[in-house]
Structure formats: C-alpha cells, structure tokens
Write an enzyme that holds these catalytic residues in place. Structure first.
Site, PDB file in Angstrom:
ATOM      1  CB  ALA A 155     -11.492  -9.946  23.877  1.00 16.66           C
ATOM      2  CB  CYS A 156     -12.215 -12.314  19.736  1.00 19.08           C
ATOM      3  SG  CYS A 156     -12.539 -13.737  20.808  1.00 19.08           S
TER       4      CYS A 156
END
Length: 373
Positions: A155-156
């Site tokens: 993800a991020c």
C-alpha cells in the site's frame, strides 16, 4: 555492510490537474441529482440525503488544493464520476508501464546510468492494473534491461519497503543497481461519490535508482544509513476489490470494492506509530533528531504530518524541514514521500541527514535514514 546509495530519482506527473473547486462542482451536481432522484425516500425517512462538499472543507480536512490525474473529464461528469481510460491491446505498452518508463528515464539520467547498468526492476505500489504478467517485467522489457523484475504491494509504504528490498539486493550482490518504481493511478480506486474521501487521491509515478556507493557517479547521492519496516494489521483502511468478487455477485460494485477508511481512527493510531518508528530508526542510525535536516514524509494529510513532526521536534516544523507536495499532488500513495524527496533534495549540502518515511494501509510503516555524500 556494503554502502548503498540512492543515485537518481525521477517523476512522471500526469497531464491533467483537478482543482478543489472543479471537484466540488462535479460532486455537488451529483448530490443534487441523487437527492432529486431519491426525494420520496428521503422525505419518508428511508434514505438519508447526501450533503454537499466544499473547497474549504477539503483544504481544512487534508491540506489538498488540487490533484493530477490521468483522465479528467470522466471524473468531473456527475453522471459518471470515474476516469474514462480505454483498454489497450496486449501488444501495446500498458498505462502503468508507460508511466514507469517516463519516470525511469529521468532517474537513469540523474544517476548517469544506462539500462545495461540495471540488474533488477521492482514495481512497488498500491494497485496494479492487472495480476500478471508482472508490471516490472513489462517495464524491464520496455527499457531493454537484462536481469529480473517483480512487483510488490505494501500500500502507501510500498516505496520505502521497495527501497529496503533494493538495498538488500545490492548488498547481497544479487544486483549491481536496482530501478524501483511507484506507478500510482489512485484515482482508479477512489469513490468520487463519497464526500469524506472523494478529494483524497491523485495520480503520479516515481522512480529511484539504488546502487553500490563505489559505482555511483551522480551529482546527488544519498547513502542509506539505516531503515526500519513495520506492519500491524488493521481494517481501518481497506479495499475489497479482487478476483474473488466474481464468486459472490451480490457484492459487485458495492462501496467496499473501492477505497474506504475510518479517518479519525487512522489519524489517532498511525501518527504515534510513525513518530515512534522515525525516532527509533534515527537512533539506530547513530543520530539524534536534531541531526536530521529534512523529513520527506508520506503525503496523505497535512495535519498528520504536522502532528508527526511536532511530536519529533517538540515544535512546529519549518516548511523546509518537512516539504509539502500534497497541496498540488494530493495523496499519491507510495509515490508521495518520493515526490517530496525528488523535488526537495538538491539544495541540501554534503553531510546533511534526512528521513524518508511512508505509512498507510496495513498498517504499514517504512522509514529510511539517508545522508548526502
């Protein structure tokens, strides 16, 4: 251990920008249409009326003023509110690979490297446009790079996890140099009909070249001093879109198949985790917080970054201590901290220390301490 440096970075910025005013105009037009269509149910108390958004609300909640996207008209169409991007034939270069190639060419140029110098390609981002073949292998082919490539998703935090993966490959001798890429078309997983999140994301792609210090020749080199990766499971940021959706057709198109989050919980839980991780990594690198000249933080929410740096410094950070790019790029997931690093690194002198830190769904946090050579 063999010293490893970041010797080049690159950035691809999409051609279209959407201001808060433009986004709000489209969203509020959708709200008006929805409330008209469901007027009877709203009057009967069976359905809640949707509330309009505003540019002031968006900027206060996030610090975002605009965002770049790969396609604009479809997003701003109140009857559609999704980018209109046609599929490409299998024989054509895919959209994410095209973004990667553009960012990679700048990174290669800044690093003074050719495709023949790269042994490993790593595409690390929140969303891949297809399950396979790996995007990294397609980019490898498009650039004419020998060796190997693979994709990863944290993800991020994908970029910082990707940096550590690249460092390990160089230190082990698996690769002379690694091209690490973060192609984020985050507008694709954003629900533009959700008032609480329709403004959050933007599109971009970043590239980072990592190599052994003894082979680096570029003007701006950053030695990796230490890093720390941390994950802790949480449902507070989630997207349930995937191949298993076809097993239960009742859920197809449901809101949970796009990005959703419990923002207040994320803010409360992630900020202290990020501050603690940064402090630990800086200490493990043999430094003190006051030795750090710049923080290139994940660009998700301005208030989060202000709180994290205030926790670390005991005061509000100066603008040059924690550069902000989310006002014009919005949240570009894994690319955010690297955009900040790419744009705000050249002015620092030799010997300056910095921190690249990302945090997000998972929860996942990646922190990298660097020093300019």
């Amino acid at each position: 251990m063999k010293p490893v440096v970041i010797s080049g970075t690159g950035l691809f910025t999409p051609p279209y920008s959407i201001s808060n005013d433009e986004l709000v105009t489209a969203y509020n037009a959708y709200v008006e249409l929805y409330n008209q269509e469901h007027a009877a149910a709203i009057a009967a108390g069976e359905t809640a009326a949707l509330e309009p958004s505003s540019s002031a609300f968006i900027e206060k909640a996030s610090g975002i003023k605009s965002r770049y996207v790969m396609e604009k008209e479809g997003i701003l169409d109140p009857a559609h509110m999704t980018a209109r991007i046609p599929e490409r034939a299998d024989e054509q270069v895919s959209l994410q690979a095209e973004m990667c190639v553009a960012a990679a060419r700048e990174a290669l140029d800044r690093a003074g490297k050719q495709a023949s110098d790269i042994d490993m390609v790593l595409v690390a981002c929140s969303n891949m446009q297809r399950p396979y073949p790996a995007m990294a292998v397609e980019v490898q082919d498009a650039l004419g790079i020998e060796g190997f490539g693979f994709d990863m998703n944290v993800a991020c935090s994908s970029a910082t996890f990707g940096i550590q993966t690249a460092v390990d490959a160089v230190r082990s001798g698996r690769a002379r140099a690694v091209l690490m890429l973060n192609p984020e078309i985050t507008s694709g997983h954003l629900n533009f009909r959700d008032r609480d999140s329709h403004f959050i994301f933007g599109d971009a792609c970043t590239a980072v070249i990592l190599e052994a210090a003894d082979t680096a020749t570029s003007t701006h080199q950053w030695e990796i001093l230490d890093s720390k990766l941390k994950t802790k499971f949480s449902n507070n940021i989630r997207n349930n879109f995937g191949f298993m959706n076809r097993f239960d057709e009742a859920g197809i198109g449901a809101p949970d198949k796009l990005f959703r989050q419990q923002g207040r919980k994320v803010f409360k839980e992630v900020c202290p985790m990020a501050a603690e991780t940064i402090a630990d990594t800086v200490r493990n690198a043999g430094l003190k917080i006051e030795d750090v000249s710049r923080y290139w933080l994940h660009q998700a929410n301005l208030n989060m970054n202000l709180l994290i740096t205030r926790t670390l410094l005991g005061r509000d950070a100066e603008p040059n201590e924690a550069p902000v790019i989310l006002d014009t790029y919005a949240n570009t997931s894994s690319a955010g901290s690297i955009i900040a690093f790419h744009k705000y690194q050249d002015d620092l002198p030799s010997g300056a220390n910095g921190v690249i830190c990302s945090f997000g769904a998972g929860y996942s946090i990646g922190c990298v301490v660097v020093r300019k050579k």
